[in-house]
Design an enzyme around this catalytic site. Structure first.
Site, mmCIF file in Angstrom:
data_model
loop_
_atom_site.group_PDB
_atom_site.id
_atom_site.type_symbol
_atom_site.label_atom_id
_atom_site.label_comp_id
_atom_site.label_asym_id
_atom_site.label_seq_id
_atom_site.Cartn_x
_atom_site.Cartn_y
_atom_site.Cartn_z
ATOM 1 N N THR A 78 1.316 -29.450 -3.745
ATOM 2 C CA THR A 78 1.785 -28.892 -2.473
ATOM 3 C C THR A 78 2.798 -29.790 -1.754
ATOM 4 O O THR A 78 3.710 -29.289 -1.089
ATOM 5 C CB THR A 78 0.596 -28.554 -1.551
ATOM 6 O OG1 THR A 78 -0.347 -29.639 -1.577
ATOM 7 C CG2 THR A 78 -0.107 -27.297 -1.998
ATOM 8 N N SER A 107 1.985 35.434 5.745
ATOM 9 C CA SER A 107 1.270 34.708 4.694
ATOM 10 C C SER A 107 1.958 34.847 3.350
ATOM 11 O O SER A 107 2.542 35.889 3.046
ATOM 12 C CB SER A 107 -0.151 35.256 4.573
ATOM 13 O OG SER A 107 -0.840 35.009 5.773
ATOM 14 N N ARG A 142 -4.536 -15.810 -11.957
ATOM 15 C CA ARG A 142 -5.820 -15.104 -11.871
ATOM 16 C C ARG A 142 -5.705 -13.664 -11.373
ATOM 17 O O ARG A 142 -6.661 -12.911 -11.447
ATOM 18 C CB ARG A 142 -6.786 -15.896 -10.972
ATOM 19 C CG ARG A 142 -7.428 -17.064 -11.695
ATOM 20 C CD ARG A 142 -8.275 -17.893 -10.751
ATOM 21 N NE ARG A 142 -7.446 -18.740 -9.897
ATOM 22 C CZ ARG A 142 -7.907 -19.374 -8.816
ATOM 23 N NH1 ARG A 142 -9.168 -19.234 -8.450
ATOM 24 N NH2 ARG A 142 -7.107 -20.142 -8.101
ATOM 25 N N GLY A 196 -10.200 -28.517 0.772
ATOM 26 C CA GLY A 196 -10.055 -29.911 1.183
ATOM 27 C C GLY A 196 -10.939 -30.136 2.410
ATOM 28 O O GLY A 196 -10.984 -29.293 3.301
ATOM 29 N N LYS A 225 6.676 17.279 4.348
ATOM 30 C CA LYS A 225 7.519 16.151 3.959
ATOM 31 C C LYS A 225 8.918 16.323 4.536
ATOM 32 O O LYS A 225 9.491 17.404 4.410
ATOM 33 C CB LYS A 225 7.603 16.067 2.431
ATOM 34 C CG LYS A 225 8.415 14.894 1.942
ATOM 35 C CD LYS A 225 9.246 15.208 0.718
ATOM 36 C CE LYS A 225 10.457 16.050 1.053
ATOM 37 N NZ LYS A 225 11.369 16.269 -0.084
ATOM 38 N N ARG A 231 9.826 42.248 -0.538
ATOM 39 C CA ARG A 231 8.770 42.384 -1.548
ATOM 40 C C ARG A 231 8.831 43.811 -2.067
ATOM 41 O O ARG A 231 9.461 44.682 -1.445
ATOM 42 C CB ARG A 231 7.405 42.097 -0.920
ATOM 43 C CG ARG A 231 7.044 43.083 0.150
ATOM 44 C CD ARG A 231 5.744 42.759 0.856
ATOM 45 N NE ARG A 231 5.431 43.798 1.813
ATOM 46 C CZ ARG A 231 4.844 43.592 2.973
ATOM 47 N NH1 ARG A 231 4.525 42.365 3.335
ATOM 48 N NH2 ARG A 231 4.577 44.593 3.776
ATOM 49 N N LYS A 281 1.953 -12.913 -7.198
ATOM 50 C CA LYS A 281 0.780 -12.801 -6.317
ATOM 51 C C LYS A 281 1.126 -12.455 -4.874
ATOM 52 O O LYS A 281 0.511 -11.567 -4.273
ATOM 53 C CB LYS A 281 -0.028 -14.098 -6.360
ATOM 54 C CG LYS A 281 -1.209 -14.077 -5.409
ATOM 55 C CD LYS A 281 -2.179 -15.200 -5.645
ATOM 56 C CE LYS A 281 -1.665 -16.504 -5.121
ATOM 57 N NZ LYS A 281 -2.637 -17.583 -5.290
HETATM 58 C C1 UD1 Z 1 -5.061 -26.273 -0.862
HETATM 59 C C2 UD1 Z 1 -5.264 -27.581 -0.072
HETATM 60 C C3 UD1 Z 1 -6.715 -27.631 0.424
HETATM 61 C C4 UD1 Z 1 -7.011 -26.428 1.267
HETATM 62 C C5 UD1 Z 1 -6.727 -25.143 0.491
HETATM 63 C C6 UD1 Z 1 -6.826 -23.963 1.418
HETATM 64 C C7 UD1 Z 1 -3.742 -29.215 -1.080
HETATM 65 C C8 UD1 Z 1 -3.632 -30.379 -1.990
HETATM 66 N N1 UD1 Z 1 -4.969 -28.694 -0.953
HETATM 67 O O1 UD1 Z 1 -5.877 -26.368 -2.011
HETATM 68 O O2 UD1 Z 1 -6.911 -28.811 1.181
HETATM 69 O O3 UD1 Z 1 -8.382 -26.468 1.678
HETATM 70 O O4 UD1 Z 1 -5.385 -25.163 -0.041
HETATM 71 O O5 UD1 Z 1 -6.730 -22.780 0.704
HETATM 72 O O6 UD1 Z 1 -2.759 -28.813 -0.507
HETATM 73 N N2 UD1 Z 1 1.841 -24.305 -4.294
HETATM 74 C C9 UD1 Z 1 3.169 -24.393 -4.614
HETATM 75 N N3 UD1 Z 1 3.588 -25.348 -5.473
HETATM 76 C C10 UD1 Z 1 2.711 -26.251 -6.030
HETATM 77 C C11 UD1 Z 1 1.356 -26.137 -5.700
HETATM 78 C C12 UD1 Z 1 0.955 -25.163 -4.831
HETATM 79 O O7 UD1 Z 1 3.993 -23.610 -4.125
HETATM 80 O O8 UD1 Z 1 3.184 -27.092 -6.804
HETATM 81 C C13 UD1 Z 1 1.410 -23.258 -3.359
HETATM 82 C C14 UD1 Z 1 0.519 -22.221 -4.016
HETATM 83 O O9 UD1 Z 1 1.288 -21.120 -4.436
HETATM 84 C C15 UD1 Z 1 -0.415 -21.834 -2.886
HETATM 85 C C16 UD1 Z 1 -0.494 -23.085 -2.024
HETATM 86 O O10 UD1 Z 1 0.635 -23.867 -2.368
HETATM 87 O O11 UD1 Z 1 0.133 -20.791 -2.106
HETATM 88 C C17 UD1 Z 1 -1.786 -23.870 -2.225
HETATM 89 O O12 UD1 Z 1 -1.881 -24.370 -3.549
HETATM 90 P P1 UD1 Z 1 -3.232 -24.398 -4.340
HETATM 91 O O13 UD1 Z 1 -2.998 -25.063 -5.636
HETATM 92 O O14 UD1 Z 1 -3.828 -23.036 -4.360
HETATM 93 O O15 UD1 Z 1 -4.108 -25.372 -3.429
HETATM 94 P P2 UD1 Z 1 -5.675 -25.427 -3.308
HETATM 95 O O16 UD1 Z 1 -6.241 -26.162 -4.452
HETATM 96 O O17 UD1 Z 1 -6.223 -24.083 -3.012
#
Ligand code: UD1
Ligand code: CA
Length: 456
Positions: free
Chosen positions: A84, A391, A18, A144, A337, A426, A25
């Protein structure tokens, strides 16, 4: 509290689709520092003994940044993005080494505060097996939800899997969870993917632990700490939160700002006491400002050190390597600089001073330029103390002007000037008495003759 070892796991394998960007990111910046840099700062301040960063496939730029910022961090690749919990398990090797505490946090939430991480670790030291950082959301959509039974946290339910009643809960998972290291790996491997997104949710660890009779608690943080960045709009919100925090800290520490919302800081801007900053001032990375400095409106400052009592601007530009001495003055439309301005030296109007050393009390006249570049190499200009540069002088580097020397206005200086000498470089002025009057009279006569010839 005896010192407990702590592994911090930073998840940064997200694609950041996004953001619509070629840059990963977590490398987008807030306050001049990549998002993940802020997270690593908090991790350091919390006193992590080990740091593991989980990155996606082909995340070379992220790896390069992490390696330079935190050389002792280990990098772990999560090839497929399966959730995650799956991401945390990508750092299995780090987990297996065994630490007292493990703190998992996300690389795209830059506002995380070390004090909050410490609070979560204190809960673990106090006997909890898991401590989740929660916050009260004004709009909990997408987060969550923390399900509590009295003071016990029993589960985290993701938005997509939540019942209507659970969706009304406003206490949300900030995305930071602290764990007792012992037994964590076993718990993580039990997590399945039987949910709406078919992902391995780290948050499922809470219900699993609760059912196994372990103690799970929640610690509360301020809502802004949870601010995550998924798109450019949220990036701008995070920037806003960060700037607000920086401005407030500066004012608490004795800085006067006439219009705080128009002053922009970098993550590492250091400002002394009794400094006044007028409106519309921008600080890029690497700026140090000593006490009693006045920074006047519309100045752009990066990589510069400003000593006590100096006056900068209005409309000054200090670039990397600008070293401004005590009580020195840098005025409007002056660019500096990689140059030192000595104590009490002045460059008040319309100058470029690059790759130079200007001695104490020297005055740089309006329009003075150091010609430091021949298209291939850069050369230095050295001006001694108490000199006066007239100057519109061009100082063609490499060149040295001695202490107490004067350079006449409009000079193009190509050779060194001895101390206390006057250099004039000059064209010499020549006056032709009466020439202008004669010229004017001739022209007027010609015009009158033409006019008379046109009349019938
Ligand atoms: C997650 C939490 C949610 C919390 C929210 C806060 C879980 C399941 N949910 O949701 O409870 O309220 O964050 O912002 O954890 N990532 C990886 N690999 C993966 C998936 C994710 O590295 O396979 C990283 C993403 O880059 C990101 C973070 O984990 O930095 C969170 O993942 P994301 O999919 O954004 O979780 P949310 O749905 O936002
Ligand atoms: Ca997210």
């Amino acid at each position: 509290m005896p010192k407990r070892s702590c592994l911090a796991i930073v998840l940064a394998a997200g694609e950041g689709t996004r953001m619509k960007s070629a840059l990963p990111k977590v490398l987008h910046k807030v306050g001049g520092l990549p998002l993940i840099g802020h997270v690593l700062n908090a991790v350091d301040a919390m006193g992590a003994t080990r740091v593991a960063v989980v990155v996606g496939a082909s995340a070379d730029a992220v790896e390069t940044f992490v390696r330079s910022r935190t050389p002792h961090a280990t990098l772990h690749e999560q090839r497929e993005r399966l959730g995650t919990a799956h991401a945390v398990l990508a750092a299995k090797a780090a987990l297996a080494e065994g630490t007292d505490d493990v703190v998992v946090l996300y690389g795209d939430a830059p506002m995380v505060n070390a004090a909050t991480l410490t609070k979560a670790r204190e809960a673990i030291a106090g006997g909890a097996d898991i401590a989740v950082v929660g916050f009260r959301a004004t709009d909990p959509t997408g987060y969550g939800r923390l399900v509590l039974d009295g003071r016990q946290l029993t589960a985290i339910v993701e938005e997509k899997d939540a019942s209507a009643a659970q969706r009304r809960i406003d206490f949300c998972n900030a995305g930071i969870i602290a764990f007792r290291g012992e037994g964590l790996l076993a718990l993580l491997t039990k997590i399945g993917n039987d949910n709406a997104k078919r992902e391995y949710y780290l948050t499922d660890v809470v219900a699993l632990a609760h059912k196994a009779g372990r103690k799970v608690s929640a610690v509360e943080a301020a809502a802004h700490e949870a601010a995550g960045v998924n798109d450019r709009l949220q990036l701008s919100h995070a920037e806003g939160l960060f700037q607000k925090a920086m401005r407030e800290t500066a004012m608490e520490e004795g800085v006067t700002m006439v219009a705080p919302s128009t002053v922009w800081f970098s993550y590492d801007t250091k400002i002394g006491r009794d400094v006044t900053i007028e409106p519309n001032v921008f600080f890029g990375p690497g700026v140090t400002v000593a006490d009693n400095v006045l920074i006047r409106a519309n100045s752009h400052i990066e990589g510069a050190a400003i000593a006590k009592g100096a006056v900068i601007g209005p409309f000054a530009r200090l670039r990397p390597g600008a070293d401004i001495g005590r009580e020195a003055h840098v005025g409007n439309f002056v660019e500096i600089k990689n140059a030192t301005l000595g104590e009490g030296a002045k460059a008040n109007h319309l100058s470029y001073i690059g790759d130079a050393e200007i001695g104490a009390k020297t005055n740089i006249g309006a329009g003075t330029i150091t010609a430091n570049y021949d298209g291939f190499d850069k050369y230095r200009t050295v001006v001694g103390e108490g000199a006066s540069i007239g100057s519109n002088t061009v100082l063609v580097a490499p060149v040295k002007i001695g202490d107490g020397a004067n350079v006449a206005a409009g000079s193009v200086i190509t050779r060194d000037v001895p101390a206390d000498a006057l250099a004039v470089a000059r064209g010499r002025q020549e006056d032709k008495p009466g020439w202008a009057r004669k010229f004017r009279e001739r022209k007027q006569a010609e015009k009158a003759a033409k006019k008379a010839a046109r009349k019938p």
